[in-house]
Design a protein around this motif. Structure first.
Motif, PDB file in Angstrom:
ATOM      1  N   GLU A  46       0.834  -1.201   0.000  1.00 38.18           N
ATOM      2  CA  GLU A  46       0.000   0.000   0.000  1.00 38.18           C
ATOM      3  C   GLU A  46       0.873   1.256   0.000  1.00 38.18           C
ATOM      4  O   GLU A  46       0.589   2.225  -0.712  1.00 38.18           O
ATOM      5  CB  GLU A  46      -0.941   0.000   1.204  1.00 38.18           C
ATOM      6  CG  GLU A  46      -2.030  -1.060   1.119  1.00 38.18           C
ATOM      7  CD  GLU A  46      -3.066  -0.877   2.222  1.00 38.18           C
ATOM      8  OE1 GLU A  46      -3.193   0.261   2.731  1.00 38.18           O
ATOM      9  OE2 GLU A  46      -3.740  -1.851   2.551  1.00 38.18           O
ATOM     10  N   GLN A  47       1.921   1.250   0.803  1.00 38.66           N
ATOM     11  CA  GLN A  47       2.844   2.383   0.806  1.00 38.66           C
ATOM     12  C   GLN A  47       3.584   2.491  -0.520  1.00 38.66           C
ATOM     13  O   GLN A  47       3.823   3.597  -1.025  1.00 38.66           O
ATOM     14  CB  GLN A  47       3.857   2.247   1.952  1.00 38.66           C
ATOM     15  CG  GLN A  47       3.312   2.613   3.321  1.00 38.66           C
ATOM     16  CD  GLN A  47       2.985   4.094   3.422  1.00 38.66           C
ATOM     17  OE1 GLN A  47       3.783   4.954   3.075  1.00 38.66           O
ATOM     18  NE2 GLN A  47       1.776   4.402   3.907  1.00 38.66           N
ATOM     19  N   LYS A  91       1.255   4.048  -2.899  1.00 30.44           N
ATOM     20  CA  LYS A  91       1.107   5.468  -2.561  1.00 30.44           C
ATOM     21  C   LYS A  91       2.231   6.300  -3.172  1.00 30.44           C
ATOM     22  O   LYS A  91       1.980   7.325  -3.824  1.00 30.44           O
ATOM     23  CB  LYS A  91       1.108   5.633  -1.042  1.00 30.44           C
ATOM     24  CG  LYS A  91       1.275   7.083  -0.570  1.00 30.44           C
ATOM     25  CD  LYS A  91       1.456   7.157   0.940  1.00 30.44           C
ATOM     26  CE  LYS A  91       1.841   8.568   1.382  1.00 30.44           C
ATOM     27  NZ  LYS A  91       2.033   8.654   2.859  1.00 30.44           N
ATOM     28  N   TRP A  92       3.477   5.860  -2.984  1.00 38.04           N
ATOM     29  CA  TRP A  92       4.604   6.661  -3.455  1.00 38.04           C
ATOM     30  C   TRP A  92       4.806   6.548  -4.964  1.00 38.04           C
ATOM     31  O   TRP A  92       5.162   7.532  -5.611  1.00 38.04           O
ATOM     32  CB  TRP A  92       5.875   6.298  -2.689  1.00 38.04           C
ATOM     33  CG  TRP A  92       5.797   6.770  -1.273  1.00 38.04           C
ATOM     34  CD1 TRP A  92       5.658   6.020  -0.144  1.00 38.04           C
ATOM     35  CD2 TRP A  92       5.769   8.139  -0.836  1.00 38.04           C
ATOM     36  NE1 TRP A  92       5.563   6.815   0.979  1.00 38.04           N
ATOM     37  CE2 TRP A  92       5.640   8.124   0.579  1.00 38.04           C
ATOM     38  CE3 TRP A  92       5.859   9.370  -1.485  1.00 38.04           C
ATOM     39  CZ2 TRP A  92       5.590   9.286   1.338  1.00 38.04           C
ATOM     40  CZ3 TRP A  92       5.815  10.527  -0.732  1.00 38.04           C
ATOM     41  CH2 TRP A  92       5.676  10.500   0.665  1.00 38.04           C
ATOM     42  N   THR A 133       2.364   6.215  -6.983  1.00 32.94           N
ATOM     43  CA  THR A 133       1.291   7.062  -7.510  1.00 32.94           C
ATOM     44  C   THR A 133       1.708   8.531  -7.503  1.00 32.94           C
ATOM     45  O   THR A 133       1.488   9.261  -8.470  1.00 32.94           O
ATOM     46  CB  THR A 133       0.008   6.892  -6.663  1.00 32.94           C
ATOM     47  OG1 THR A 133      -0.380   5.532  -6.670  1.00 32.94           O
ATOM     48  CG2 THR A 133      -1.127   7.749  -7.216  1.00 32.94           C
ATOM     49  N   LYS A 134       2.320   8.963  -6.394  1.00 34.74           N
ATOM     50  CA  LYS A 134       2.751  10.354  -6.309  1.00 34.74           C
ATOM     51  C   LYS A 134       3.790  10.677  -7.385  1.00 34.74           C
ATOM     52  O   LYS A 134       3.766  11.754  -7.994  1.00 34.74           O
ATOM     53  CB  LYS A 134       3.328  10.648  -4.928  1.00 34.74           C
ATOM     54  CG  LYS A 134       2.277  10.724  -3.822  1.00 34.74           C
ATOM     55  CD  LYS A 134       2.938  11.031  -2.474  1.00 34.74           C
ATOM     56  CE  LYS A 134       1.904  11.134  -1.362  1.00 34.74           C
ATOM     57  NZ  LYS A 134       1.038  12.327  -1.516  1.00 34.74           N
TER      58      LYS A 134
END
Length: 457
Positions: A379-380, A383-384, A386-387
């Protein structure tokens, strides 16, 4: 690793306000010469001789000041301000400057304004500073005209008024005041209170620079570098940057390092580049610290030295420079100049990633995906990734959709990864606008999406 080559960042405005120096004697009367002798005895006498002689002369000078001699009062104020032959005493300096100023002495009026501006020996009060600067400026004192211009420019003790600032800068500049000439150049360059005019800016910078004003030398170098108000000329830029750099102007040192590195206006010389980067870096210049770190890490015409690279990257990284934070993270990850430490790598990637650096966001995603320096966490990772990918939003959307579709229709995880590799290669090959970083960042992002979706379905 990153190397910063941006030049000429900003112009330097002179904002310092200082006391008028010890006053030269305008009278032939020998009484006034006594005060000058006090200063001369500082270098001409032994300590014992000085103590005796200066006491005698100071007593006589004090007597003249007490008798109301305006010049003596001014000079006595200056002696107390600087502590020449007496214990430094700002309150006494204010007392004597005031007595002289109230008799109309322009230099004393200016210095009393300085004391109010700096809050030395008296409560800081820019309105009072403006009052006394104006009295002196209206008598034609160039220092006071400059100081009054500064306060109008900054809006201190008076409503900010660029036109008034220009008025007083010009009066002072036309008398040859180097600081005013530099600041007049600034207002012409910025179009503050006057029509923007780089030719006029260059004219006034030159007048000031030729008097040795260090800020003006840097500013004139920047005008030559950018070709503003003058014909673009790297050699002239180097000339003026060198004059300023040798007097410690940090941006001039950095720019000079870049010009030696690139061979712009000078013969390319990496040793000179490293020399000037070091001077700027030692003053805390972030990009110089980063560049010095780069040169040591890569052995760019200096002896490769990972420990020195880590030293300079760390200094820049601690000031928030994302390029240095990334480079430092890589060195911790690879164990270059430091003990290999994935946790430290994650720490520095995180600092850069939180500032929006796409490379750090991608690398941080990889650390989470592989469980290096952190607990493995898809998940992390997503998240990164995606950013990072979102900084090229149209590609992020495409690869997000692709990741979702592939995870639905291809059940073999290895085949999903192979499909991403092929698509990423073809996409990157066919579009010069997509960097390798984003291609593979989007690949990793899409692949992480596929794993994430599989885990949810």
């Amino acid at each position: 690793a990153y190397f910063s080559i941006n030049l000429g960042a900003g112009y330097i405005r002179r904002t310092g306000i200082w006391l008028r120096n010890f006053k030269s004697c305008k009278r032939k009367n020998m009484r006034i010469l006594l005060l000058t002798i006090v200063v001369l005895f500082l270098s001409a006498c032994t300590s014992e001789e000085f103590d005796k002689a200066s006491t005698e002369k100071f007593d006589k000078a004090s007597t003249l000041a007490e008798q109301g001699d305006a010049d003596a009062q001014f000079n006595l104020g200056f002696i107390y301000d600087k502590g020449h032959g007496v214990t430094q005493d700002y309150k006494q300096a204010v007392k004597w400057f005031r007595k002289s100023a109230e008799q109309g002495d322009a230099k004393a009026q200016h210095n009393l304004g300085v004391m109010y501006h700096k809050g030395q020996g008296i409560t800081q009060d820019d309105k009072q500073a403006v009052k006394w600067f104006r009295k002196s400026a209206e008598q034609g004192d160039a220092d006071a005209q400059y100081s009054l211009g500064v306060l109008y420019n900054e809006g201190l003790g008076v409503t900010q008024d660029y036109k008034q600032a220009v008025k007083w800068y010009r009066k002072s500049a036309e008398q040859g005041h180097a600081g005013a000439q530099n600041n007049l150049g600034i207002v012409y360059h910025n179009g503050e209170g006057v029509t923007q005019d780089d030719e006029q800016a260059a004219k006034w910078y030159r007048k000031s620079a030729e008097q040795g004003d260090v800020e003006a030398q840097y500013n004139l170098g920047t005008m030559y570098l950018k070709g503003k108000g003058v014909t673009q000329d790297d050699e002239q830029a180097v000339k003026w940057f060198t004059k300023a750099a040798e007097q410690g102007v940090v941006m001039a040192q950095f720019n000079l390092g870049n010009m030696y590195k690139r061979g712009s206006g000078v013969t390319q010389d990496y040793e000179q580049a490293a020399k000037w980067y070091r001077k700027a870096a030692e003053q805390g210049h972030v990009r110089a610290q980063n560049n010095l770190g780069f040169m040591y890490r890569n052995g760019s015409r200096v002896t490769q030295d990972y420990e020195q690279a880590v030293k300079w990257y760390t200094k820049a990284a601690e000031q928030g420079d994302t390029k240095s934070q990334n480079s430092l993270a890589v060195m911790y990850e690879d164990g270059e100049g430091v003990t290999q430490d994935d946790e430290q790598a994650v720490k520095w990637y995180t600092k850069a990633a939180k500032q929006g650096d796409a490379t750090a966001q991608y690398m941080l995603g990889s650390m989470y995906r592989n469980g290096r320096g952190v607990t493995q966490d898809d998940e992390q990772a997503v998240k990164w990734y995606t950013k990072a990918a979102a900084q090229e939003i149209k590609y992020a959307i495409i690869f997000t959709i692709l990741g979702f579709l592939l995870s639905k229709f291809i059940k073999n995880e290895k085949m999903v990864f192979i499909a991403f590799v092929v698509i990423s290669f073809l996409w990157g090959f066919g579009s010069a606008s997509i960097s390798g970083l984003f291609t593979f960042g989007e690949l990793a992002f899409g692949y992480a999406i596929s794993r994430f979706v599989k885990g949810r379905t």
